[in-house]
Write a protein that holds these residues in place. Structure first.
Motif, mmCIF file in Angstrom:
data_model
loop_
_atom_site.group_PDB
_atom_site.id
_atom_site.type_symbol
_atom_site.label_atom_id
_atom_site.label_comp_id
_atom_site.label_asym_id
_atom_site.label_seq_id
_atom_site.Cartn_x
_atom_site.Cartn_y
_atom_site.Cartn_z
ATOM 1 N N ALA A 1 -7.427 16.726 -36.224
ATOM 2 C CA ALA A 1 -7.505 17.246 -34.858
ATOM 3 C C ALA A 1 -7.026 16.236 -33.838
ATOM 4 C CB ALA A 1 -8.945 17.637 -34.543
ATOM 5 N N THR A 2 -6.422 16.746 -32.765
ATOM 6 C CA THR A 2 -6.231 15.952 -31.566
ATOM 7 C C THR A 2 -7.389 16.261 -30.615
ATOM 8 O OG1 THR A 2 -4.664 15.277 -29.850
ATOM 9 C CG2 THR A 2 -4.734 17.625 -30.406
ATOM 10 N N THR A 3 -7.446 15.569 -29.473
ATOM 11 C CA THR A 3 -8.630 15.598 -28.611
ATOM 12 C C THR A 3 -9.076 16.992 -28.210
ATOM 13 O OG1 THR A 3 -7.803 13.527 -27.694
ATOM 14 C CG2 THR A 3 -9.620 14.566 -26.546
ATOM 15 N N ASN A 4 -8.136 17.855 -27.834
ATOM 16 C CA ASN A 4 -8.547 19.167 -27.337
ATOM 17 C C ASN A 4 -8.986 20.104 -28.457
ATOM 18 O OD1 ASN A 4 -5.723 19.653 -28.214
ATOM 19 N ND2 ASN A 4 -5.946 21.623 -27.185
ATOM 20 N N GLN A 5 -8.934 19.615 -29.708
ATOM 21 C CA GLN A 5 -9.380 20.422 -30.835
ATOM 22 C C GLN A 5 -10.697 19.923 -31.430
ATOM 23 O OE1 GLN A 5 -5.730 19.655 -32.984
ATOM 24 N NE2 GLN A 5 -5.018 21.745 -32.654
ATOM 25 N N ILE B 1 -13.107 17.876 -26.959
ATOM 26 C CA ILE B 1 -13.373 18.856 -25.904
ATOM 27 C C ILE B 1 -14.261 19.993 -26.408
ATOM 28 C CG2 ILE B 1 -12.271 20.589 -24.410
ATOM 29 C CD1 ILE B 1 -10.078 18.511 -23.886
ATOM 30 N N PRO B 2 -14.019 20.562 -27.612
ATOM 31 C CA PRO B 2 -14.967 21.549 -28.124
ATOM 32 C C PRO B 2 -16.398 21.007 -28.271
ATOM 33 C CG PRO B 2 -12.914 21.717 -29.309
ATOM 34 C CD PRO B 2 -12.804 20.502 -28.436
ATOM 35 N N ALA B 3 -16.517 19.739 -28.680
ATOM 36 C CA ALA B 3 -17.857 19.150 -28.789
ATOM 37 C C ALA B 3 -18.543 19.111 -27.427
ATOM 38 C CB ALA B 3 -17.766 17.749 -29.372
ATOM 39 N N MET B 4 -17.805 18.760 -26.389
ATOM 40 C CA MET B 4 -18.371 18.738 -25.042
ATOM 41 C C MET B 4 -18.701 20.154 -24.561
ATOM 42 S SD MET B 4 -18.772 15.625 -24.111
ATOM 43 C CE MET B 4 -18.948 15.752 -22.319
ATOM 44 N N HIS C 1 1.791 18.426 -34.477
ATOM 45 C CA HIS C 1 0.390 18.713 -34.720
ATOM 46 C C HIS C 1 0.271 20.157 -35.218
ATOM 47 C CE1 HIS C 1 0.169 15.223 -32.058
ATOM 48 N NE2 HIS C 1 -1.130 15.124 -32.282
ATOM 49 N N ILE C 2 -0.952 20.545 -35.604
ATOM 50 C CA ILE C 2 -1.172 21.916 -36.052
ATOM 51 C C ILE C 2 -2.333 22.531 -35.272
ATOM 52 C CG2 ILE C 2 -0.237 21.531 -38.372
ATOM 53 C CD1 ILE C 2 -3.043 21.260 -39.441
ATOM 54 N N ALA C 3 -2.310 23.852 -35.111
ATOM 55 C CA ALA C 3 -3.412 24.559 -34.454
ATOM 56 C C ALA C 3 -4.638 24.526 -35.354
ATOM 57 C CB ALA C 3 -3.009 26.000 -34.150
ATOM 58 N N LYS C 4 -5.830 24.284 -34.756
ATOM 59 C CA LYS C 4 -7.051 24.155 -35.543
ATOM 60 C C LYS C 4 -8.224 24.776 -34.788
ATOM 61 C CE LYS C 4 -7.510 20.233 -37.923
ATOM 62 N NZ LYS C 4 -6.946 20.475 -39.253
ATOM 63 N N GLU D 1 -4.450 25.634 -29.901
ATOM 64 C CA GLU D 1 -3.124 25.026 -29.951
ATOM 65 C C GLU D 1 -3.226 23.544 -29.574
ATOM 66 O OE1 GLU D 1 -0.305 26.310 -31.080
ATOM 67 O OE2 GLU D 1 -1.400 28.156 -31.549
ATOM 68 N N PRO D 2 -2.504 22.672 -30.263
ATOM 69 C CA PRO D 2 -2.619 21.241 -29.979
ATOM 70 C C PRO D 2 -2.037 20.882 -28.617
ATOM 71 C CG PRO D 2 -0.823 21.641 -31.528
ATOM 72 C CD PRO D 2 -1.536 22.953 -31.350
#
Length: 416
Positions: free
Chosen positions: A163-167, A170-173, A373-376, A400-401
């Motif tokens: 994962a990159t940050t927004n995957q 940010i979801p954790a927050m 990157h890949i969508a996750k 989307e990454p």
């Protein structure tokens, strides 16, 4: 060159110049034995293709990276049994990164320029990835990096299957906000990923109305968290956001419980503790949380097959985890790109990568050819008594990454 790659090039120009020394390795050989590009020594004339597996099997990160090595070897075995890549059997060339970024840089240079592998798979910490980046770019090689990271990077020579940050971050927050969290303490290892991730967390926390009541770091190879945990006890946060990596987590968890903290007081949400690490913490971590994009408990036919194959190879007591799944997926994605390109040449592979997909254990994943990157799908799991994770939150679908957080108005990369 895209805006993101322009920024990356500017930040690595000096290191790249030094790395170019490593790139002279002679011409490659095509299937008919003729010479190809002078900047590659990959030999595709036989019935095998060399691939480099670069993981820490010693040092502080071995607790995590050994699992990635195992899943790469499983994927290679499966692919070979199914005919290989373009009819060529994978010949793994293994190296130990020894939990040291300088060793990773040295070993990837060796793999690309002496062993002449077509691609390298591995790395864990962002420090190791950043050490490898100028070498792999200078050699015009390929690195498939399988671990969640802090984002703010994209390279034509790296594919990011974690994962990159927004995957993840940010979801954790978003999950914490949904739980009504108002105060948060940040605990991390002292290197690139935790410090950059926490910079992002602090900015998003301000947007969400969450107060950061403390921020502490300990060196990656240190197990003594007693002083820092005492500050957590005093701060009494609603949650602790854990960006610690490797065996240092054991020291943190030990101090956390010994000083009277627990999931009913100041629960932890981690981004580097998964199924393999949870039972190695030395304490019962039932009730704690983690943010990933894959858990062993994910219900897909591909995951059922992955778990069965992994445990048949390594033992029924061995769990699977997100970085393992991302590494396993990376080798299959590489196979699919090469076969679409009908070539092992790096430029041909990159030209063919956009839209290549794989029915991965986490669900179908697809490569974004622009940022590699890949969508996750973002997932939050809560550890149960069997050291497995019960999914308690999920994003609405694959995210989307966005490695440079260009879609988030609150993000200011120039802020302290």
């Amino acid at each position: 060159m895209s805006t993101s790659r322009t920024r990356l090039a500017a930040s690595t120009a000096a290191a790249l110049a030094a790395a170019l020394v490593l790139s002279s390795c002679g011409g490659s050989k095509s299937d008919d034995g003729s010479a190809a590009a002078a900047d590659s020594c990959v030999d595709t004339s036989g019935d095998t293709i060399k691939l480099g597996f670069l993981n820490s099997t010693s040092g502080a990160m071995a607790i995590s990276e050994q699992t990635v090595r195992d899943s790469l070897l499983l994927a290679a075995k499966e692919i070979n049994a199914d005919g290989g890549i373009l009819g060529k059997q994978i010949e793994p060339v293994e190296e130990d990164g020894a939990s040291d970024p300088a060793v990773f840089a040295e070993k990837i240079g060796k793999l690309l320029t002496s062993d002449c592998v077509a691609a390298v798979f591995g790395g864990w910490t962002s420090a190791s990835r950043k050490a490898m980046l100028p070498v792999v770019e200078g050699s015009n090689g390929l690195l498939f990096y399988p671990v969640q990271y802090e984002g703010l990077e994209a390279s034509e020579n790296i594919y990011y299957t974690g994962a990159t940050t927004n995957q993840q971050i940010i979801p954790a927050m978003d999950f914490l906000a949904s739980k009504g969290v108002k105060t948060l303490f940040l605990a991390g290892s002292d290197y690139v990923f935790p410090r950059t991730a926490n910079k992002i967390i602090k900015q998003y926390a301000a947007e969400l109305g969450i107060e950061i009541v403390g921020e502490e770091y300990v060196p990656l190879d240190s197990d003594d968290w007693s002083t820092q945990v005492a500050k957590i006890v005093k701060a009494k946060p609603d949650f602790v956001f854990n960006t610690i990596n490797g065996s240092s987590n054991v020291g943190f968890i030990k101090a956390y419980y010994e000083q009277g903290l627990g999931p009913d007081t100041s629960p932890i949400i981690s981004v580097s503790i998964a199924e393999e690490e949870a039972p190695a913490m030395g304490k019962d971590v039932t009730g704690q949380f983690a943010a990933w994009n894959y858990f062993q408990s994910v219900e897909t036919p591909a995951n059922e097959a992955f778990i069965e194959a992994f445990q048949a190879e390594y033992g029924a007591d061995r769990p699977t985890s997100d970085p393992m799944e991302a590494a396993y997926t990376s080798l299959y994605l590489y196979k699919n790109i090469v076969e679409k390109a009908e070539s092992f040449d790096v430029d041909d592979v990159n030209a063919a990568s956009d839209g290549v997909s794989f029915d991965a254990p986490e669900g179908t994943v697809t490569i974004d050819g622009e940022n590699h990157h890949i969508a996750k799908t973002g997932l939050i799991g809560r550890i149960n008594a069997e050291n497995q994770f019960d999914v308690v939150w999920s994003s609405e679908g694959p995210i989307e990454p966005d490695p440079f957080l260009e879609g988030y108005d609150w993000w200011d990369p120039s802020a302290e």
